[in-house]
Design an enzyme around this catalytic site. Structure first.
Site, PDB file in Angstrom:
ATOM      1  N   TYR A 174      68.888  53.216  79.743  1.00  0.00           N
ATOM      2  CA  TYR A 174      69.833  54.263  80.127  1.00  0.00           C
ATOM      3  C   TYR A 174      69.169  55.641  80.098  1.00  0.00           C
ATOM      4  O   TYR A 174      69.303  56.443  81.027  1.00  0.00           O
ATOM      5  CB  TYR A 174      71.024  54.210  79.176  1.00  0.00           C
ATOM      6  CG  TYR A 174      72.150  55.165  79.464  1.00  0.00           C
ATOM      7  CD1 TYR A 174      72.992  54.974  80.558  1.00  0.00           C
ATOM      8  CD2 TYR A 174      72.405  56.241  78.617  1.00  0.00           C
ATOM      9  CE1 TYR A 174      74.050  55.839  80.800  1.00  0.00           C
ATOM     10  CE2 TYR A 174      73.455  57.102  78.847  1.00  0.00           C
ATOM     11  CZ  TYR A 174      74.274  56.898  79.945  1.00  0.00           C
ATOM     12  OH  TYR A 174      75.329  57.758  80.187  1.00  0.00           O
ATOM     13  N   LYS A 178      68.582  58.034  83.328  1.00  0.00           N
ATOM     14  CA  LYS A 178      69.162  59.372  83.366  1.00  0.00           C
ATOM     15  C   LYS A 178      68.096  60.450  83.516  1.00  0.00           C
ATOM     16  O   LYS A 178      68.319  61.481  84.154  1.00  0.00           O
ATOM     17  CB  LYS A 178      70.004  59.612  82.112  1.00  0.00           C
ATOM     18  CG  LYS A 178      71.274  58.774  82.059  1.00  0.00           C
ATOM     19  CD  LYS A 178      72.137  58.958  83.297  1.00  0.00           C
ATOM     20  CE  LYS A 178      73.499  58.314  83.164  1.00  0.00           C
ATOM     21  NZ  LYS A 178      74.316  58.459  84.395  1.00  0.00           N
TER      22      LYS A 178
END
Length: 316
Positions: A174, A178
């Protein structure tokens, strides 16, 4: 008096719930016609049977309030489905003006426990999903600009996370996705500015299905007041960045939550060392860098969480 987004059309991905829903409702409130995209899988990890219901319910909510909206059930990580999403906006409203990328999933694991599939799936939905929709939107704006002989109107609002800023130990997939979205945004901002398009990225902190574990210790208010972690705190910034008023905001990274917006600067050089010879030797580097790091905290990472008053660990 006209509304700020009157006459403009928008796509919001992952808009069937949480942040995406709040953003779609806000864009519609400001006058935009909205394509509400959601794949409709019930699990925050992307599991379960896909359903058109979440997107249809939000589109119906917008229409019930007097706005214009259509639903699109589709997986933005699929190149063809992302093309169809942009095509739906153009065929329904004649053009696309605003793209808000919000769709995502979580498959949290420490790096030593993470499977290849857990890595690939999160990178695919977040990073590739952002690229896919951005690609087809940029093709549309470039073609319109060439036909018009000058700049057109285009706004991209992407969604990153403080997990990228602070280094979320249990979210290597993640955090990487991002961080990649920030790079994609700044590159896009430079590439599309001559066509009249801006691209910015937000790091929102909000209580949603995605963050139910992260914010489990933060209590919701019992007096009926708006939760400081409510998605409704984030949506107005998205509305502003999508508007003509934000024409000079391009390639920017903003953190937003609970009545606070912080503009984050690009990384700065913290220290610089020059060799006293033609080329650094190991011994010389050991001397200058060893002295520099000697008194610094052991776990002070490249992006210090303390800058924004964050705690170590998972963040939104």
């Amino acid at each position: 008096m006209s509304l700020p987004l009157e006459g403009l059309s928008a796509i919001v991905t992952g808009a069937g719930r949480g942040l995406g829903r709040a953003e779609a409702l806000e864009l519609a409130r400001l006058g935009a016609s909205v394509v509400v995209n959601d794949y409709g899988r019930p699990g925050r990890d992307g599991s379960g049977d896909a359903s058109a219901t979440p997107a249809e319910e939000v589109a119906a909510e917008i229409r019930a309030a007097g706005g214009s909206a259509v639903a699109h059930q589709g997986d933005v990580s699929d190149f063809g489905q992302a093309r169809d999403l942009v095509g739906l906006a153009v065929s329904t409203y004649g053009k696309l003006d605003i793209l808000v990328n919000n769709a995502g999933i979580l498959r949290d694991r420490m790096v030593f426990s993470m499977s290849e599939e857990e890595w690939d799936s999160v990178i695919r939905v977040h990073l590739k999903g952002h690229f896919n929709t951005t690609h087809f939107a940029s093709v549309h704006w470039r073609e319109r600009s060439k036909a018009a002989g000058g700049p057109v109107y285009g706004r991209i609002v992407n969604t990153s996370s403080e997990a990228f800023l602070a280094g979320s130990a249990g979210q290597p997939n993640y955090a990487a996705a991002k961080g990649g979205i920030v790079g994609l945004t700044t590159s896009t901002a430079l590439a599309l500015s001559k066509y009249g398009v801006t691209a910015n990225v937000i790091c929102p902190r909000a209580r949603t299905r995605m963050t139910q574990d992260v914010f489990a210790g933060f209590q919701e208010p019992e007096d009926g007041s708006l939760d400081a972690l409510a998605p409704e705190h984030v949506a107005p910034l998205v509305g502003y960045l999508a508007s003509p008023a934000a024409a000079k905001a391009n390639g920017q990274l903003l953190v937003v939550h609970g009545g606070m917006v912080a503009v984050v600067e690009r990384p700065k050089v913290a220290a610089k060392f020059d060799t006293s010879k033609d080329v650094f030797s190991y011994e010389e580097l050991e001397g200058v860098l060893g002295a520099y790091y000697e008194d610094r905290p052991l776990n002070e990472t490249f992006a210090a969480a303390e800058v924004l008053g964050l705690k170590r660990g998972g963040v939104a």
